[in-house]
Enzyme design. Structure first.
Site, PDB file in Angstrom:
ATOM      1  CG  ASN A  10      -1.707   1.239   1.407  1.00  0.00           C
ATOM      2  OD1 ASN A  10      -1.763   2.072   0.499  1.00  0.00           O
ATOM      3  ND2 ASN A  10      -2.339   1.382   2.573  1.00  0.00           N
ATOM      4  CE  LYS A  12      -0.049   3.179   4.835  1.00  0.00           C
ATOM      5  NZ  LYS A  12       0.075   3.263   6.272  1.00  0.00           N
ATOM      6  CG  HIS A  96      -5.658   1.930   5.343  1.00  0.00           C
ATOM      7  ND1 HIS A  96      -5.176   2.868   6.246  1.00  0.00           N
ATOM      8  CD2 HIS A  96      -4.668   1.033   5.164  1.00  0.00           C
ATOM      9  CE1 HIS A  96      -3.927   2.528   6.565  1.00  0.00           C
ATOM     10  NE2 HIS A  96      -3.596   1.421   5.919  1.00  0.00           N
ATOM     11  CD  GLU A  98      -2.783   5.466   6.843  1.00  0.00           C
ATOM     12  OE1 GLU A  98      -2.782   5.494   5.610  1.00  0.00           O
ATOM     13  OE2 GLU A  98      -1.881   4.910   7.519  1.00  0.00           O
ATOM     14  CD  GLU A 168      -3.204  -2.355   7.424  1.00  0.00           C
ATOM     15  OE1 GLU A 168      -2.130  -2.587   6.867  1.00  0.00           O
ATOM     16  OE2 GLU A 168      -3.860  -1.332   7.213  1.00  0.00           O
ATOM     17  N   GLY A 174       2.922   2.433  10.763  1.00  0.00           N
ATOM     18  CA  GLY A 174       3.859   3.534  10.558  1.00  0.00           C
ATOM     19  C   GLY A 174       4.573   3.970  11.824  1.00  0.00           C
ATOM     20  CB  SER A 214       5.809  -1.577  11.897  1.00  0.00           C
ATOM     21  OG  SER A 214       5.368  -0.251  12.130  1.00  0.00           O
ATOM     22  N   GLY A 235       3.082  -0.983   4.265  1.00  0.00           N
ATOM     23  CA  GLY A 235       3.137   0.446   3.978  1.00  0.00           C
ATOM     24  C   GLY A 235       4.562   0.868   3.653  1.00  0.00           C
ATOM     25  N   GLY A 236       5.254   1.401   4.640  1.00  0.00           N
ATOM     26  CA  GLY A 236       6.598   1.964   4.448  1.00  0.00           C
ATOM     27  C   GLY A 236       7.551   1.065   3.672  1.00  0.00           C
TER      28      GLY A 236
HETATM   29  P1  13P Z   1       3.343   0.458   7.678  1.00  0.00           P
HETATM   30  O1  13P Z   1       3.850  -0.830   7.066  1.00  0.00           O
HETATM   31  O2  13P Z   1       4.050   1.673   7.178  1.00  0.00           O
HETATM   32  O3  13P Z   1       3.253   0.377   9.160  1.00  0.00           O
HETATM   33  O4  13P Z   1       1.830   0.625   7.140  1.00  0.00           O
HETATM   34  C1  13P Z   1       0.952  -0.437   7.267  1.00  0.00           C
HETATM   35  C2  13P Z   1      -0.286  -0.091   6.521  1.00  0.00           C
HETATM   36  O5  13P Z   1      -1.038   0.780   6.923  1.00  0.00           O
HETATM   37  C3  13P Z   1      -0.567  -0.815   5.276  1.00  0.00           C
HETATM   38  O6  13P Z   1      -1.844  -0.556   4.819  1.00  0.00           O
END
Ligand code: 13P
Length: 251
Positions: A10, A12, A96, A98, A168, A174, A214, A235-236
């Site tokens: 993802n 983002k 998600h 967010e 999640e 993050g 993470s 994510g990251g």
């Molecule tokens: P991180 O891997 O950056 O923690 O993000 C996870 C995420 O929200 C994937 O949708």
């Protein structure tokens, strides 16, 4: 039933079109020819078409980060399922945290989006997860149960089987703080119990539940070796081909 591992990136709100093409090329080079693991990348809307061209002859599938439930019309700023289909999207992330935290996503809008996506032939990745406060106050199970039941309300067994769930925990997204493999697995086992109650044991056993929060090369192997962790929503670490590869092929 054996569940094939599914790793999705993802991205983002990161990458210009140029960045996205370069990143997608890196991902295709790193993991585009393997088929032991299902892999998808979810760039921002504006890069979907360009990234589709990069992944089209590989085993990397294209995903979107959200979708609106209406078919078309006066919904400024929104993107519908037909548009995602026309650009070659296979998966769509729905619900998600967010979106839930910043953009008024509710269990009801999550449900509408899942229904619309399934109707259009898109495969939903349905996100659920508790906040730190909720976990600390012992509400993890209640929150995850409400989100799961809300998401799948009125969805047939046949359609539910097309969905992936991403657990999640919001406190792990993050933050660098990962759920321990045991914490992740415990939540996944719990979600699977709810799915068994909503549908049946066989369906629950065949649906994939990704962990997100993470996840990185250093912790992927242990997380993915848990009985009920069937993949990751990244994510990251999805923004660097070598890190993403290290999760697809964890050592
Ligand atoms: P991180 O891997 O950056 O923690 O993000 C996870 C995420 O929200 C994937 O949708």
């Amino acid at each position: 039933m054996a569940r094939k591992t599914f790793i999705a990136g993802n991205w983002k709100m990161n990458t210009t079109i140029e960045d996205a093409v370069a990143l997608a090329k890196g991902v295709v080079e790193a993991v585009g020819s393997q088929d032991a693991v299902d892999v998808a990348i979810c760039p921002p809307y504006v890069s979907l078409a360009a990234v589709k061209d990069v992944v089209k002859d590989s085993n990397v599938k294209l995903g979107a980060q959200d979708v609106h439930w209406e078919k078309m019309g006066a919904f400024t700023g929104k993107v519908c399922c037909g548009m995602l289909k026309s650009v070659g999207v296979t998966y769509v992330i729905i619900g998600h945290s967010e979106q839930r935290t910043y953009f008024h996503e509710t269990d009801s809008t999550v449900n509408k989006k899942i229904q619309a996506a399934l109707k259009a032939g898109l495969l939903p990745i349905v996100c659920i997860g508790e906040t730190l406060d909720e976990r600390k106050s012992g509400k993890m199970e209640a929150v995850v149960e409400t989100q799961t039941r809300g998401a799948f309300e009125g969805i047939s067994r046949e359609d539910a089987l097309k969905c992936t769930i991403a657990y999640e925990p919001v406190w792990a997204i993050g933050t660098g703080e990962t759920a321990t493999p045991e914490q992740a697995n415990e939540a996944h086992v719990f979600v699977r119990k709810i799915l068994a109650d909503l549908y049946d044991e066989e369906s629950a056993q065949s649906m994939r539940i990704q962990y997100g929060g993470s996840m990185k090369p250093g912790n992927a192997k242990e997380l993915l070796s848990q009985s009920d962790v069937d993949g990751g929503l990244i994510g990251g670490a999805a923004l660097k081909p070598e890190l993403f590869e290290g999760i697809v092929n964890p050592k």
